[in-house]
Motif scaffolding. Sequence first.
Motif, mmCIF file in Angstrom:
data_model
loop_
_atom_site.group_PDB
_atom_site.id
_atom_site.type_symbol
_atom_site.label_atom_id
_atom_site.label_comp_id
_atom_site.label_asym_id
_atom_site.label_seq_id
_atom_site.Cartn_x
_atom_site.Cartn_y
_atom_site.Cartn_z
ATOM 1 N N ARG A 12 37.367 40.093 47.772
ATOM 2 C CA ARG A 12 36.968 41.262 48.565
ATOM 3 C C ARG A 12 38.181 41.808 49.340
ATOM 4 N NH1 ARG A 12 31.931 42.160 49.974
ATOM 5 N NH2 ARG A 12 31.426 39.940 49.859
ATOM 6 N N ILE A 13 38.981 40.887 49.881
ATOM 7 C CA ILE A 13 40.198 41.289 50.587
ATOM 8 C C ILE A 13 41.178 41.940 49.624
ATOM 9 C CG2 ILE A 13 42.186 40.440 51.896
ATOM 10 C CD1 ILE A 13 40.379 38.186 52.936
ATOM 11 N N VAL A 14 41.352 41.309 48.468
ATOM 12 C CA VAL A 14 42.263 41.870 47.461
ATOM 13 C C VAL A 14 41.835 43.280 47.082
ATOM 14 C CG1 VAL A 14 43.078 41.633 45.074
ATOM 15 C CG2 VAL A 14 42.923 39.615 46.538
ATOM 16 N N LYS A 15 40.544 43.467 46.876
ATOM 17 C CA LYS A 15 40.035 44.774 46.466
ATOM 18 C C LYS A 15 40.221 45.814 47.569
ATOM 19 C CE LYS A 15 38.044 47.278 43.275
ATOM 20 N NZ LYS A 15 38.748 47.555 42.019
ATOM 21 N N LYS A 16 40.095 45.416 48.823
ATOM 22 C CA LYS A 16 40.295 46.354 49.930
ATOM 23 C C LYS A 16 41.749 46.784 50.036
ATOM 24 C CE LYS A 16 36.417 44.978 52.873
ATOM 25 N NZ LYS A 16 35.991 44.306 54.119
ATOM 26 N N LEU A 17 42.661 45.838 49.804
ATOM 27 C CA LEU A 17 44.079 46.154 49.912
ATOM 28 C C LEU A 17 44.639 46.803 48.656
ATOM 29 C CD1 LEU A 17 45.417 42.969 51.740
ATOM 30 C CD2 LEU A 17 44.596 45.115 52.714
ATOM 31 N N ARG A 18 44.045 46.518 47.528
ATOM 32 C CA ARG A 18 44.508 47.075 46.250
ATOM 33 C C ARG A 18 43.288 47.628 45.500
ATOM 34 N NH1 ARG A 18 48.098 45.799 48.925
ATOM 35 N NH2 ARG A 18 50.012 44.642 48.406
ATOM 36 N N PRO A 19 42.801 48.794 45.893
ATOM 37 C CA PRO A 19 41.579 49.337 45.280
ATOM 38 C C PRO A 19 41.676 49.538 43.770
ATOM 39 C CG PRO A 19 42.163 50.547 47.265
ATOM 40 C CD PRO A 19 43.316 49.658 46.964
ATOM 41 N N ASP A 20 42.908 49.675 43.268
ATOM 42 C CA ASP A 20 43.083 49.919 41.835
ATOM 43 C C ASP A 20 43.069 48.637 41.009
ATOM 44 O OD1 ASP A 20 45.439 49.242 43.180
ATOM 45 O OD2 ASP A 20 46.693 50.044 41.582
ATOM 46 N N SER A 46 32.254 29.486 44.851
ATOM 47 C CA SER A 46 32.168 30.881 44.424
ATOM 48 C C SER A 46 32.252 31.853 45.590
ATOM 49 C CB SER A 46 30.866 31.105 43.644
ATOM 50 O OG SER A 46 30.878 30.357 42.452
ATOM 51 N N ARG A 47 31.574 31.532 46.701
ATOM 52 C CA ARG A 47 31.592 32.455 47.838
ATOM 53 C C ARG A 47 32.993 32.580 48.425
ATOM 54 N NH1 ARG A 47 29.932 36.830 48.637
ATOM 55 N NH2 ARG A 47 28.160 36.035 47.457
ATOM 56 N N LEU A 70 36.780 32.492 37.643
ATOM 57 C CA LEU A 70 35.732 31.642 37.093
ATOM 58 C C LEU A 70 34.619 31.550 38.129
ATOM 59 C CD1 LEU A 70 34.854 29.782 34.742
ATOM 60 C CD2 LEU A 70 35.842 27.875 36.024
ATOM 61 N N TYR A 71 33.576 32.322 37.918
ATOM 62 C CA TYR A 71 32.501 32.495 38.894
ATOM 63 C C TYR A 71 31.275 31.712 38.433
ATOM 64 C CZ TYR A 71 28.909 34.991 41.631
ATOM 65 O OH TYR A 71 27.870 35.322 42.463
ATOM 66 N N GLN A 72 31.012 30.574 39.081
ATOM 67 C CA GLN A 72 29.891 29.710 38.707
ATOM 68 C C GLN A 72 29.139 29.287 39.968
ATOM 69 O OE1 GLN A 72 32.195 26.742 36.469
ATOM 70 N NE2 GLN A 72 31.439 27.603 34.560
ATOM 71 N N PRO A 73 28.340 30.194 40.538
ATOM 72 C CA PRO A 73 27.658 29.896 41.803
ATOM 73 C C PRO A 73 26.667 28.749 41.708
ATOM 74 C CG PRO A 73 26.869 31.961 40.857
ATOM 75 C CD PRO A 73 28.066 31.558 40.062
ATOM 76 N N GLU A 74 26.224 28.396 40.511
ATOM 77 C CA GLU A 74 25.310 27.271 40.362
ATOM 78 C C GLU A 74 26.033 25.927 40.531
ATOM 79 O OE1 GLU A 74 26.656 28.326 36.130
ATOM 80 O OE2 GLU A 74 26.314 29.308 38.057
ATOM 81 N N GLY A 91 24.424 37.593 41.041
ATOM 82 C CA GLY A 91 24.685 37.514 42.469
ATOM 83 C C GLY A 91 24.996 38.865 43.080
ATOM 84 N N LYS A 92 25.050 38.903 44.411
ATOM 85 C CA LYS A 92 25.389 40.113 45.148
ATOM 86 C C LYS A 92 26.846 40.019 45.580
ATOM 87 C CE LYS A 92 20.655 40.829 46.819
ATOM 88 N NZ LYS A 92 19.777 40.986 48.018
ATOM 89 N N ILE A 93 27.672 40.847 44.989
ATOM 90 C CA ILE A 93 29.109 40.747 45.200
ATOM 91 C C ILE A 93 29.587 41.689 46.299
ATOM 92 C CG2 ILE A 93 31.366 40.869 44.098
ATOM 93 C CD1 ILE A 93 29.473 38.614 43.118
ATOM 94 N N GLY A 94 29.174 42.943 46.265
ATOM 95 C CA GLY A 94 29.510 43.853 47.357
ATOM 96 C C GLY A 94 30.773 44.660 47.172
ATOM 97 N N PHE A 95 31.409 44.570 46.019
ATOM 98 C CA PHE A 95 32.557 45.437 45.723
ATOM 99 C C PHE A 95 32.622 45.664 44.217
ATOM 100 C CE2 PHE A 95 34.162 41.050 46.044
ATOM 101 C CZ PHE A 95 34.757 40.888 44.799
ATOM 102 N N CYS A 96 33.410 46.635 43.829
ATOM 103 C CA CYS A 96 33.477 47.023 42.420
ATOM 104 C C CYS A 96 34.076 45.897 41.580
ATOM 105 C CB CYS A 96 34.312 48.293 42.290
ATOM 106 S SG CYS A 96 34.360 48.957 40.609
#
Length: 419
Positions: free
Chosen positions: A193-201, A185-186, A175-179, A213-218
């Motif tokens: 980001r850590i999860v994605k690095k350890l589990r790219p799939d 949210s950050r 649930l991403y609500q940066p407002e 927003g700027k997320i920085g990963f897929c």
Amino acid sequence: MRKAAWVLPDFAEGSGGHRTIFQTIAYLSEHTYQNDVYVQDNGHFKNVEDLKKKAAYCFGTCNCRFYLGYQAKGSYDIIFATSWKTAAVVAAWRGEAKKAYVIQDFEALFYPMGGQYLAACLSYTYDLHFITIGRWLSQKLTREYGKPAAYFDFCADAEMYYDRGRKRKPAVCFLYQPEKPRRCSRLGIEALRIVKKLRPDVEIYLYGSNYRGKIGFCHKNLKLISTQACNRLYNYCSVGLCISSSNPSRVPFEMMAAGLPVVDLYLENNLYDMPAHVSLAMYEPQAIAQAVLQILDNKAYARQLAAGGKEYMKKRTLAYGFNQFYQAAEHVLSEDTKKVHPNVSKGMQTEPVEKIYPKPPITAGRQMQQSRWTDQSNTDVFILRYFKSLRFLKSSRLVQAIYRLMLSVYRMLQIKRGL
């Protein structure tokens, strides 16, 4: 027939607080209440018809009369304030009506320490009858302000949120609500980001806001989606991440009803309302990532959380929660309302409010805590993704088998590194 007035601030699409209010009004309309809704007139609505159409679009049709502004159009048995700003309006309202304050969050926390923070706190000192959503707010108002407060439980629409019995994908929804700063949210993004690095799939889905927003990963940002789409998402994913640093959201309870294991923060605000079937982590990215990975990597643990969450929510339907609210409102209207604690009413809880979450927080292991997401880790992921992206190799079964082997080796190396 009871006559009730509701005093609301302006609203926007996606407001969970307004959704709860209109659902409550719909329930009371079916149980001997005639409801008039007064909405702040700040120029967002052309007229009452425009207000009615936008309310129906955002929250569904509701059997009530709408008014723009806070000028009373009649006499009422009970008047409900629904925010700290409308609490002042209701407190000053003239007439014989009983005055109640429906509190869905400790709104002072929405502001830095200053004038607005103190003005919100002041609303909890008014001579109103308090009804809160959830147990944490009830005990907080009693303990800090000496104001006994009835409460109704967090519930979910069982016809909307349910387990469809389908195989879930290795995916996480957040649930991403940066407002809304209280949604952290950050913090959630850094954990994912850590999860994605350890589990790219693992697939990452964001939803709940039109802000990108700027997320920085897929990832995939679904933005604002319907409740039907929410249930489909909850049945597709294996983990639901919803962060609440003030009163809990209704979202984790809807996730549980859909059979989705939930991760949230181990904070006092969650310990009174979250059951043992939720994974509460310390408020740092590594600990949240650890909680998510525990569910993704341990199927038995995931099934245990899912089954426990569904069982916990089985009786907590919307009708269950709104009947608690109805009983609280009836008690406010009863003649002995000043003689008896507001929670002492048929269908309401009578025992002291205690914490119900029994487990310690999920913390990051020492190796994960000490780890640094170095250029080497980034390089590993980049090489794997680049190898997979070579189009002329995609048709080769041998190359695809090699890629899967490399991915397995990469995961083993990460485990040995303690990441």
